[in-house]
Design an enzyme around this catalytic site. Structure first.
Site, PDB file in Angstrom:
ATOM      1  CG  HIS A 291       6.080 -57.763 -25.082  1.00 36.93           C
ATOM      2  ND1 HIS A 291       5.905 -58.901 -25.827  1.00 36.93           N
ATOM      3  CD2 HIS A 291       6.955 -58.089 -24.104  1.00 36.93           C
ATOM      4  CE1 HIS A 291       6.626 -59.880 -25.322  1.00 36.93           C
ATOM      5  NE2 HIS A 291       7.277 -59.418 -24.281  1.00 36.93           N
ATOM      6  CG  HIS A 334      -2.435 -63.154 -25.250  1.00 36.05           C
ATOM      7  ND1 HIS A 334      -1.703 -64.100 -25.932  1.00 36.05           N
ATOM      8  CD2 HIS A 334      -3.216 -62.550 -26.168  1.00 36.05           C
ATOM      9  CE1 HIS A 334      -2.023 -64.060 -27.204  1.00 36.05           C
ATOM     10  NE2 HIS A 334      -2.943 -63.126 -27.387  1.00 36.05           N
ATOM     11  CD  GLU A 340      -0.161 -68.681 -26.032  1.00 38.72           C
ATOM     12  OE1 GLU A 340       0.359 -68.533 -24.899  1.00 38.72           O
ATOM     13  OE2 GLU A 340      -0.495 -67.734 -26.754  1.00 38.72           O
ATOM     14  CG  HIS A 364      -1.481 -70.589 -20.625  1.00 37.34           C
ATOM     15  ND1 HIS A 364      -0.248 -69.991 -20.759  1.00 37.34           N
ATOM     16  CD2 HIS A 364      -1.606 -70.922 -19.311  1.00 37.34           C
ATOM     17  CE1 HIS A 364       0.340 -69.938 -19.565  1.00 37.34           C
ATOM     18  NE2 HIS A 364      -0.464 -70.503 -18.681  1.00 37.34           N
TER      19      HIS A 364
END
Length: 449
Positions: A291, A334, A340, A364
């Site tokens: 990804h 992650h 974020e 986040h």
């Protein structure tokens, strides 16, 4: 109301533009030197977006030829700022994952400035360092008022309802799935036709630019030619009272004047507002395995002094094909050295199909773990790996910043989803210490969902 005929292609960041209202041909001076008197009895005024001595490739400024200079107003006085704040220390820090339900549209008449609320941010505009994230909700046009920020550049993301924006440089109509950038010092007015909602990012440090493409090469992501900047348009209008609202050090100040500030007949330079249609983004994605990092979806970035690290990135997750082989396709779990903040313009984000809704948001924070919810993980781990169109009918975005953003009191008290963490609580343990690879070296499946 502005239309595409009121706009022109930027054809590349940093380029010089020249525009004059067709009602006043010849308003732009010819040659390198301005005449002693401007055409049509106009005033010349320079708006500088960088220091005078900034390197030529970074220098931004525009010359405005206007009916009256912008200095013609009464003194500024402090005014009510509502839910707008840069006080990051009045609320206790909270490292938890946060999610907000869609923010409410007010019932009472509320214009764009009145409907601004600071959700989170960091830094200090006095030191030209930091970011702030806002939600705007409004239902009324600004009328005889304009707004500008001395603190930073605004990146505006409409989610519900379009914005008809009049600037000193001309007019723009910005609809959902489009964005616009209005830079430091630029005065603008917002007109709406009903309930309107969206997101706004302000960067205090510098200006947004296109990200470097590196190994991608010359083409891909957001193409410079797809950015539009206004053509000159003016109104010569005297009024009993026009209010100019200034955002300065995180506070609001207002000044009165007796004419419209949108009296620029012509302008030239490379410091101007602009808009971009997110549907024009050229997606670059993996076609083999693994990804790709979300940085591959960066539309605009405001770089910091540290190479490769952004004050803020504007990242989108548009419709695209997922075609990787032998890999887990949704976003990976992650922990990050960036903050974020995500929003959803429309549709359903593929990693959070429940709970994350258009007009809502999530945050986040630095090193706080996040990733797909349990349902998404189980579904994706069992799915047939074939070419698949994902995010169809969806546009999610992210404001990503190297600053550790704090949530404001308003952000902590409005539309917070208390059950956000529940979406990960049903993730199961699948560890099997007796697992053996197949003869071909590939993983042997020892569990099912």
């Amino acid at each position: 109301m502005a239309s595409d005929s009121d706009l022109k292609y930027m054809s590349g960041f940093g380029n010089e533009f020249a525009s004059e209202d067709s009602r006043c041909p010849g308003a732009l001076p010819e040659g390198q030197n301005n005449p002693q008197k401007c055409a049509y009895g106009l005033y010349a005024e320079q708006l500088s977006g960088t220091a005078f001595t900034a390197p030529r490739e970074e220098n931004q400024r525009s010359w405005l030829y206007r009916i009256r200079p912008s200095v013609l107003h009464e003194p500024f006085v402090k005014t009510e700022r509502g839910n707008l704040t840069h006080d990051w220390d009045s609320v206790e820090p909270n490292p938890n994952q946060l999610r907000w339900h869609p923010f409410d549209i007010p019932q009472e008449k509320t214009d764009f400035v009145q409907g601004l609320s600071t959700v989170c941010g960091a830094g200090d505009p006095k030191c030209r360092s930091g970011v702030a994230v806002y939600i705007y909700v409004c239902n009324t046009s600004m009328g005889d008022k304009c707004f500008y920020s001395s603190d930073g550049d605004f990146l505006i993301v409409p989610q519900l309802g379009g914005l008809s924006i009049t600037t000193e440089f001309g007019r723009m109509k910005v609809d959902p799935n489009e964005i616009c950038v209005i830079q430091r010092g630029m005065r603008f007015n917002v007109a709406v036709t009903g309930d309107t909602r969206g997101y706004m990012l302000e960067v205090f440090n510098d200006h947004f630019v296109l990200p470097n493409l590196g190994p991608i090469g010359a083409n891909g992501l957001a193409n410079p030619r797809d950015f539009l900047t206004p053509t000159a348009w003016y109104e010569d209008r005297d009024v009993e009272q026009y209010t100019v609202i200034s955002k300065y050090h995180g506070h609001l100040f207002s000044a009165k004047q007796k004419h419209s500030p949108f009296d620029v007949v012509a302008w030239h330079g490379n410091y101007a507002p602009y808009k971009y249609d997110l549907s024009k983004f050229m997606v670059i994605n993996a076609v083999a395995y693994d990804h790709a990092d979300p940085s591959i979806f960066t539309v605009l970035t405001c770089p910091s002094l540290k190479p490769g690290t952004a004050v803020a990135d504007f990242v989108i997750f548009p419709p695209r094909w997922s075609v990787q082989e032998h890999t887990f396709r949704p976003p990976y779990y992650h922990r990050n050295c960036m903050s974020e903040f995500m929003g959803l313009i429309y549709g359903a984000y593929e990693a959070k199909e429940e709970g994350f809704r258009p007009g809502g948001a999530s945050l986040h924070s630095l090193m706080t773990p996040h990733g797909p919810d349990a349902e998404c993980f189980e579904k994706a781990s069992s799915a047939e790996l074939k070419a698949e169109k994902i995010a169809t009918g969806t546009m999610a975005f992210m404001f990503e910043s190297s600053y550790s953003m704090a949530v404001t009191e308003w952000g902590n008290q409005n539309k917070v989803d208390p059950n956000y963490s529940h979406c990960w609580q049903t993730l199961q343990k699948h560890f099997n210490s007796s697992w053996k690879p197949n003869g071909d070296g590939k993983q042997q499946k020892t569990f099912t969902f």
